[in-house]
Motif scaffolding. Structure first.
Motif, PDB file in Angstrom:
ATOM      1  N   HIS A 179      -1.241   9.016   9.915  1.00  0.00           N
ATOM      2  CA  HIS A 179      -0.112   9.866   9.556  1.00  0.00           C
ATOM      3  C   HIS A 179       0.381   9.559   8.147  1.00  0.00           C
ATOM      4  CE1 HIS A 179       0.338  11.209  13.720  1.00  0.00           C
ATOM      5  NE2 HIS A 179       0.133   9.951  14.081  1.00  0.00           N
ATOM      6  N   THR A 180       1.017  10.562   7.551  1.00  0.00           N
ATOM      7  CA  THR A 180       1.838  10.309   6.371  1.00  0.00           C
ATOM      8  C   THR A 180       3.152   9.729   6.865  1.00  0.00           C
ATOM      9  OG1 THR A 180       0.855  12.137   5.140  1.00  0.00           O
ATOM     10  CG2 THR A 180       3.004  11.345   4.396  1.00  0.00           C
ATOM     11  N   VAL A 181       3.467   8.519   6.453  1.00  0.00           N
ATOM     12  CA  VAL A 181       4.640   7.811   6.955  1.00  0.00           C
ATOM     13  C   VAL A 181       5.675   7.723   5.832  1.00  0.00           C
ATOM     14  CG1 VAL A 181       5.479   5.710   8.034  1.00  0.00           C
ATOM     15  CG2 VAL A 181       3.146   6.497   8.505  1.00  0.00           C
ATOM     16  N   ILE A 182       6.878   8.148   6.129  1.00  0.00           N
ATOM     17  CA  ILE A 182       7.959   8.231   5.149  1.00  0.00           C
ATOM     18  C   ILE A 182       9.104   7.364   5.646  1.00  0.00           C
ATOM     19  CG2 ILE A 182       9.534   9.787   3.933  1.00  0.00           C
ATOM     20  CD1 ILE A 182       7.507  12.070   4.853  1.00  0.00           C
ATOM     21  N   CYS A 183       9.451   6.344   4.868  1.00  0.00           N
ATOM     22  CA  CYS A 183      10.478   5.373   5.272  1.00  0.00           C
ATOM     23  C   CYS A 183      11.586   5.356   4.225  1.00  0.00           C
ATOM     24  CB  CYS A 183       9.880   3.978   5.408  1.00  0.00           C
ATOM     25  SG  CYS A 183       8.464   3.841   6.523  1.00  0.00           S
TER      26      CYS A 183
ATOM     27  N   GLY B 265       0.779  -1.225   0.000  1.00  0.00           N
ATOM     28  CA  GLY B 265       0.000   0.000   0.000  1.00  0.00           C
ATOM     29  C   GLY B 265       0.812   1.276   0.000  1.00  0.00           C
ATOM     30  N   PHE B 266       2.133   1.176   0.066  1.00  0.00           N
ATOM     31  CA  PHE B 266       2.996   2.359   0.060  1.00  0.00           C
ATOM     32  C   PHE B 266       3.533   2.595  -1.350  1.00  0.00           C
ATOM     33  CE2 PHE B 266       2.464   2.351   4.413  1.00  0.00           C
ATOM     34  CZ  PHE B 266       3.290   3.226   5.095  1.00  0.00           C
ATOM     35  N   ASP B 267       3.722   3.873  -1.685  1.00  0.00           N
ATOM     36  CA  ASP B 267       4.399   4.226  -2.926  1.00  0.00           C
ATOM     37  C   ASP B 267       5.904   4.162  -2.703  1.00  0.00           C
ATOM     38  OD1 ASP B 267       1.990   4.802  -4.281  1.00  0.00           O
ATOM     39  OD2 ASP B 267       1.931   6.804  -3.388  1.00  0.00           O
ATOM     40  N   HIS B 268       6.623   3.720  -3.706  1.00  0.00           N
ATOM     41  CA  HIS B 268       8.075   3.635  -3.614  1.00  0.00           C
ATOM     42  C   HIS B 268       8.681   4.652  -4.568  1.00  0.00           C
ATOM     43  CE1 HIS B 268       6.701   0.025  -1.619  1.00  0.00           C
ATOM     44  NE2 HIS B 268       7.870   0.007  -1.023  1.00  0.00           N
ATOM     45  N   LEU B 269       9.328   5.659  -3.984  1.00  0.00           N
ATOM     46  CA  LEU B 269       9.745   6.847  -4.695  1.00  0.00           C
ATOM     47  C   LEU B 269      11.262   7.017  -4.649  1.00  0.00           C
ATOM     48  CD1 LEU B 269       7.128   9.311  -3.123  1.00  0.00           C
ATOM     49  CD2 LEU B 269       6.868   7.938  -5.200  1.00  0.00           C
ATOM     50  N   ARG B 270      11.740   7.866  -5.552  1.00  0.00           N
ATOM     51  CA  ARG B 270      13.142   8.306  -5.499  1.00  0.00           C
ATOM     52  C   ARG B 270      13.110   9.808  -5.250  1.00  0.00           C
ATOM     53  NH1 ARG B 270      17.412   5.249  -5.501  1.00  0.00           N
ATOM     54  NH2 ARG B 270      19.357   6.384  -5.746  1.00  0.00           N
ATOM     55  N   LEU B 271      13.770  10.254  -4.177  1.00  0.00           N
ATOM     56  CA  LEU B 271      13.668  11.631  -3.728  1.00  0.00           C
ATOM     57  C   LEU B 271      15.058  12.209  -3.485  1.00  0.00           C
ATOM     58  CD1 LEU B 271      10.779  10.969  -1.201  1.00  0.00           C
ATOM     59  CD2 LEU B 271      10.572  12.309  -3.309  1.00  0.00           C
TER      60      LEU B 271
ATOM     61  N   GLY C 115       3.476   6.372   2.528  1.00  0.00           N
ATOM     62  CA  GLY C 115       2.078   5.968   2.551  1.00  0.00           C
ATOM     63  C   GLY C 115       1.315   6.659   3.648  1.00  0.00           C
ATOM     64  N   GLY C 116      -0.015   6.513   3.618  1.00  0.00           N
ATOM     65  CA  GLY C 116      -0.870   7.101   4.638  1.00  0.00           C
ATOM     66  C   GLY C 116      -1.199   8.549   4.375  1.00  0.00           C
ATOM     67  N   ALA C 117      -1.842   9.172   5.350  1.00  0.00           N
ATOM     68  CA  ALA C 117      -2.238  10.576   5.251  1.00  0.00           C
ATOM     69  C   ALA C 117      -2.319  11.149   6.657  1.00  0.00           C
ATOM     70  CB  ALA C 117      -3.582  10.710   4.538  1.00  0.00           C
ATOM     71  N   GLY C 118      -1.954  12.417   6.764  1.00  0.00           N
ATOM     72  CA  GLY C 118      -1.973  13.090   8.053  1.00  0.00           C
ATOM     73  C   GLY C 118      -0.623  13.709   8.339  1.00  0.00           C
ATOM     74  N   SER C 119      -0.399  14.097   9.591  1.00  0.00           N
ATOM     75  CA  SER C 119       0.871  14.732   9.954  1.00  0.00           C
ATOM     76  C   SER C 119       2.021  13.769   9.682  1.00  0.00           C
ATOM     77  CB  SER C 119       0.847  15.142  11.421  1.00  0.00           C
ATOM     78  OG  SER C 119       0.654  14.030  12.257  1.00  0.00           O
ATOM     79  N   PRO C 120       3.166  14.297   9.205  1.00  0.00           N
ATOM     80  CA  PRO C 120       4.238  13.416   8.730  1.00  0.00           C
ATOM     81  C   PRO C 120       5.093  12.833   9.847  1.00  0.00           C
ATOM     82  CG  PRO C 120       4.829  15.712   8.382  1.00  0.00           C
ATOM     83  CD  PRO C 120       3.422  15.716   8.885  1.00  0.00           C
ATOM     84  N   VAL C 121       5.439  11.565   9.672  1.00  0.00           N
ATOM     85  CA  VAL C 121       6.373  10.859  10.545  1.00  0.00           C
ATOM     86  C   VAL C 121       7.404  10.189   9.644  1.00  0.00           C
ATOM     87  CG1 VAL C 121       6.686   9.084  12.307  1.00  0.00           C
ATOM     88  CG2 VAL C 121       4.544  10.384  12.217  1.00  0.00           C
ATOM     89  N   VAL C 122       8.679  10.457   9.899  1.00  0.00           N
ATOM     90  CA  VAL C 122       9.766   9.835   9.147  1.00  0.00           C
ATOM     91  C   VAL C 122      10.375   8.734  10.015  1.00  0.00           C
ATOM     92  CG1 VAL C 122      11.985  10.182   7.992  1.00  0.00           C
ATOM     93  CG2 VAL C 122      10.234  11.974   7.913  1.00  0.00           C
ATOM     94  N   LEU C 123      10.551   7.545   9.436  1.00  0.00           N
ATOM     95  CA  LEU C 123      11.093   6.390  10.135  1.00  0.00           C
ATOM     96  C   LEU C 123      12.415   5.986   9.490  1.00  0.00           C
ATOM     97  CD1 LEU C 123       7.807   4.232  10.356  1.00  0.00           C
ATOM     98  CD2 LEU C 123       8.656   5.924  12.013  1.00  0.00           C
ATOM     99  N   LEU C 124      13.483   5.933  10.280  1.00  0.00           N
ATOM    100  CA  LEU C 124      14.824   5.637   9.770  1.00  0.00           C
ATOM    101  C   LEU C 124      15.284   4.272  10.270  1.00  0.00           C
ATOM    102  CD1 LEU C 124      16.580   9.086  10.395  1.00  0.00           C
ATOM    103  CD2 LEU C 124      15.330   8.316   8.349  1.00  0.00           C
ATOM    104  N   HIS C 125      15.775   3.451   9.368  1.00  0.00           N
ATOM    105  CA  HIS C 125      16.146   2.072   9.670  1.00  0.00           C
ATOM    106  C   HIS C 125      17.525   1.978  10.289  1.00  0.00           C
ATOM    107  CE1 HIS C 125      19.163   1.635   6.461  1.00  0.00           C
ATOM    108  NE2 HIS C 125      18.397   2.469   5.778  1.00  0.00           N
ATOM    109  N   GLY C 126      17.845   0.765  10.772  1.00  0.00           N
ATOM    110  CA  GLY C 126      19.153   0.494  11.344  1.00  0.00           C
ATOM    111  C   GLY C 126      19.968  -0.485  10.517  1.00  0.00           C
TER     112      GLY C 126
END
Length: 293
Positions: A57-61, A8-14, A27-38
């Protein structure tokens, strides 16, 4: 076989900073949350938590620079993989999506990037979640004696360029796989296709992963020490979730964090290191609690 994705998430190049291109799932909608991996992972580690948060939330991974499908610039100087540069990537990526302010949650290496972003960009980072780390400067201070063996990879990848890259590249699956095996409290949380995706991504990024770690033994310490000397602190609400490393290594984990984060919620988890995959309800709930502060 293609790597798994977050359904359900879009996969983008930014765009990140300094012309670095970043791969991201959004993916999602609402206030943005950025999640950073390890380490040794990609944005895929957030697949369960991201799906839960996307209801509100709008979730950005993103994949961090040097990892996954993001660009892997040559480490022509220590600053290329400084957490300061990687934090600037996150700010630029969010801005490209129209977000001048956002909440930020990081795990492991991503948490070190998030910590630096909180110090460097307090006007941009509204809330900060940090999973299973202590700040770089404190990390080196608490590793001593035989207990430091748990972090042998930190010392290996701190060595001058050449030998670490050669050693790791020649046994990449065994090296990276050893951390996936040893650090997982629940191995079933890393199914075969996900584990294979992490190993493929890591094997293809040995020089940049080593450069990321090498920066944490040099330039990142200098940046942390400068902030400590200046009395800089994290201005936003901060939640730290970690295993009970304090009792295992003999230090006051909450006390270490309180020196940096006056508005602190410090939590211990019974999950293993890969807590976003092992205990996604717990982690998503903690992020929601953080955002409500």
């Amino acid at each position: 076989m293609p790597d798994p994705t977050i359904p359900g998430f879009d996969h983008l190049r930014l765009p990140g900073a300094d012309g670095v291109g970043l791969a991201a799932a959004v993916g999602g909608a609402g206030s943005p949350v950025v999640l950073l991996h390890g380490f040794p992972q990609t944005h895929l580690m957030w697949r369960h938590v991201a799906a839960r948060l996307a209801h509100e939330h709008t979730v950005i991974c993103p994949d961090l620079r040097g990892y996954g499908a993001s660009d892997k610039p040559a480490a022509t100087d220590p600053g290329v993989y400084a957490k300061r540069a990687m934090a600037a990537d996150v700010v630029a990526l969010a801005a490209a999506l129209g977000h001048g302010r956002f909440a930020l949650v990081g795990h492991d290496r991503g948490a070190l990037v998030a910590f630096r972003a909180g110090l460097d960009h307090p006007e941009t980072v509204t809330h900060l979640g940090l999973l299973d780390i202590v700040p770089t400067l404190d990390m080196w201070n608490v590793l001593h004696g035989v207990s430091a063996a748990v972090g042998y990879h930190l010392f290996l990848m701190a060595q001058p360029p050449g030998l670490p890259e050669t050693m790791i590249a020649r046994s990449a699956d065994a090296f990276f796989g050893s951390f996936l095996d040893a650090w997982a409290g629940d191995p079933a949380a890393l199914p075969a296709e996900v584990r294979a995706a992490y190993l493929r991504a890591s094997a293809g990024a040995v020089p940049s992963i080593v450069a990321d770690y090498r920066a944490s033994a040099g330039i990142d310490i200098a940046h942390d020490r400068a902030d400590l000397d200046a009395g800089s602190q994290l201005a936003m609400p901060v939640t730290v979730i970690q295993q009970d490393w304090g009792s295992q290594l003999g230090y006051d984990a909450a006390g270490v964090w309180r020196a940096w984060a006056p508005d602190l919620d410090h939590r211990l988890t019974g999950a293993g290191h890969f807590m976003a995959e092992e205990a996604p309800d717990e982690i998503a709930g903690a992020v929601r609690d953080l955002l409500a502060r």
